[in-house]
Design an enzyme around this catalytic site. Structure first.
Site, PDB file in Angstrom:
ATOM      1  N   HIS A   1       2.194   1.431  13.898  1.00 14.58           N
ATOM      2  CA  HIS A   1       1.160   1.314  12.844  1.00 14.58           C
ATOM      3  C   HIS A   1      -0.200   0.953  13.452  1.00 14.58           C
ATOM      4  O   HIS A   1      -0.795  -0.077  13.106  1.00 14.58           O
ATOM      5  CB  HIS A   1       1.587   0.287  11.787  1.00 14.58           C
TER       6      HIS A   1
ATOM      7  N   ARG B   1       1.871   5.822   5.085  1.00 17.71           N
ATOM      8  CA  ARG B   1       2.624   4.608   4.756  1.00 17.71           C
ATOM      9  C   ARG B   1       4.109   4.854   4.900  1.00 17.71           C
ATOM     10  O   ARG B   1       4.600   5.935   4.522  1.00 17.71           O
ATOM     11  CB  ARG B   1       2.418   4.244   3.287  1.00 17.71           C
TER      12      ARG B   1
ATOM     13  N   GLU C   1       8.934  -1.425   7.900  1.00 19.33           N
ATOM     14  CA  GLU C   1       8.366  -1.880   9.173  1.00 19.33           C
ATOM     15  C   GLU C   1       8.031  -3.378   9.109  1.00 19.33           C
ATOM     16  O   GLU C   1       7.742  -3.881   8.018  1.00 19.33           O
ATOM     17  CB  GLU C   1       7.100  -1.061   9.516  1.00 19.33           C
TER      18      GLU C   1
HETATM   19  C1  8YV Z   1      -3.816  -1.296   8.529  1.00 20.60           C
HETATM   20  C2  8YV Z   1      -3.638   0.718   7.183  1.00 20.60           C
HETATM   21  O1  8YV Z   1      -4.723  -1.890   7.691  1.00 20.60           O
HETATM   22  O2  8YV Z   1      -5.797   0.771   6.257  1.00 20.60           O
HETATM   23  C3  8YV Z   1      -4.593   0.904   6.065  1.00 20.60           C
HETATM   24  O3  8YV Z   1      -4.123   1.197   4.945  1.00 20.60           O
HETATM   25  O4  8YV Z   1      -2.505   0.988   7.072  1.00 20.60           O
HETATM   26  C4  8YV Z   1      -4.087   0.175   8.488  1.00 20.60           C
HETATM   27  O5  8YV Z   1      -5.401   0.443   8.801  1.00 20.60           O
HETATM   28  C5  8YV Z   1      -3.911  -1.881   9.834  1.00 20.60           C
HETATM   29  O6  8YV Z   1      -2.866  -1.387  10.557  1.00 20.60           O
HETATM   30  C6  8YV Z   1      -3.838  -3.375   9.817  1.00 20.60           C
HETATM   31  O7  8YV Z   1      -2.544  -3.791   9.467  1.00 20.60           O
END
Ligand code: 8YV
Length: 338
Positions: A287, A240, A269
């Site tokens: 991401h 993150r 972001e």
């Molecule tokens: C996002 C993610 O969900 O699962 C997570 O925590 O950061 C990613 O898999 C994906 O980029 C959709 O925004």
């Protein structure tokens, strides 16, 4: 006739999977990616019984207070720092994530990033595309091998473990730091050794961040931590934005305090610290670590299954598979909607 419960899906996803809700719910699925303002978000969820949301939808006390019928927020992601879980729980609203649906895809991508940063693939590709390839010296473009090196993992949940398992094939030693140690069985399966955070920073040739963003993990890697890393080290953040202090990282990379970084996630972001965009020793991606059909379809299936299950339908009827606040279910009386 009683009205059917209403579900809002905040972002376009796989229609064939979302269609599994149709027999039981009135579904409103957004046709486009939209960055909703807090007021728009509150209006979208106000008359919903369930919502399936992405990471850009931040849902806390203020939002649930305006959504009296809301019973579940199903997050399209394993990380759920966009949800105020305590506020949802206090309001009796269930929350779910997509744990387990994306581990292998994210682990594959992590290795792509690690190897790409170590072998300078972004930099080399930019150079080639710029028409600079008029001959290279034998000693140009040297990158770092992984074999025999130490892989450090900060955050040893499912994704960290999936990254560790792959390290065996690359002939690496694996060390990790996590609040709680893995069981002995898991440690030996992952061939990973627990160390304290200081040793992890000092000993890792490759350091992967695979921990959730929480108030405690915010800037877990800042100037002080970067200063402890080897000047030859490669740092990968696939977890993150906000876990790394991106400004401090840009400083460290510019000064070659560490060799390279690979970043799939950023503080603030989709805005990226402009200094990172200018550095050659950082590999950047938008991401996308979970962006494989298997993972993204699996995540959508899991979110839909959680909603179906909470209302007594689907393969997990009555038992949402990846619920984050099960105490809400224990407190609620079982209901089956038509
Ligand atoms: C996002 C993610 O969900 O699962 C997570 O925590 O950061 C990613 O898999 C994906 O980029 C959709 O925004």
């Amino acid at each position: 006739m009683t009205a059917r419960p209403r579900v809002w899906v905040s972002r376009p996803t796989f229609p064939d999977i979302v269609a599994r809700l149709d027999p039981h719910f009135d579904v409103v699925a957004e046709p486009r990616e939209v960055m909703f303002s807090p007021a728009e978000l509150a209006a979208k969820i106000a008359d919903c019984d369930a919502v399936i949301v992405g990471l850009k939808e931040r849902i806390g006390a203020a939002e649930v207070a305006k959504a009296p019928r809301l019973r579940i927020v199903a997050n399209l992601g394993v990380g759920y720092d966009n949800l105020d879980l305590a506020a949802l729980t206090a309001a009796g609203v269930a929350a779910s994530n997509t744990a387990g649906a994306l581990d292998e895809s994210v682990a594959d991508f992590t290795w792509a990033m690690l190897l790409g940063a170590a072998r300078r693939m972004g930099e080399a590709e930019r150079w080639l595309r710029a028409g600079e390839w008029h001959g290279t010296r034998f000693t140009d473009w040297l990158g770092m091998d992984v074999r025999g090196r130490t892989l450090g993992i900060l955050g040893m949940g499912r994704i960290g473990q999936a990254v560790a398992r792959r390290a065996v094939g690359f002939g690496m030693q694996v060390i990790y730091h996590n609040r709680s140690r893995l069981s002995q069985a898991l440690e030996s399966e992952c061939r990973a050794r627990w160390v304290d955070k200081g040793e992890l920073l000092r000993s890792s040739d490759f350091l992967v961040l695979a921990l959730p963003l929480t108030p405690e993990s915010r800037h877990a890697i800042g100037a002080a931590e970067l200063a402890q890393m080897k000047p030859t080290a490669v740092l990968a953040n696939i977890a993150r934005g906000g876990i790394v202090d991106d400004a401090a990282l840009a400083d460290a990379l510019a000064k070659h305090q560490l060799a390279a970084a690979a970043l799939d996630v950023f503080e603030g972001e989709p805005v990226v610290n402009p200094r990172l965009l200018e550095l050659d020793n950082v590999l950047l991606s938008p991401h996308i670590a979970s962006a494989s059909p298997d993972a993204r379809r699996g995540m959508t299936t899991m979110a839909v299954d959680n909603v179906l299950a909470l209302f007594g339908h689907g393969p997990h009827a009555g038992h949402p598979p990846t619920i984050l606040n099960p105490e809400v279910l224990a407190a609620a009386s079982p209901t089956t909607h038509p």
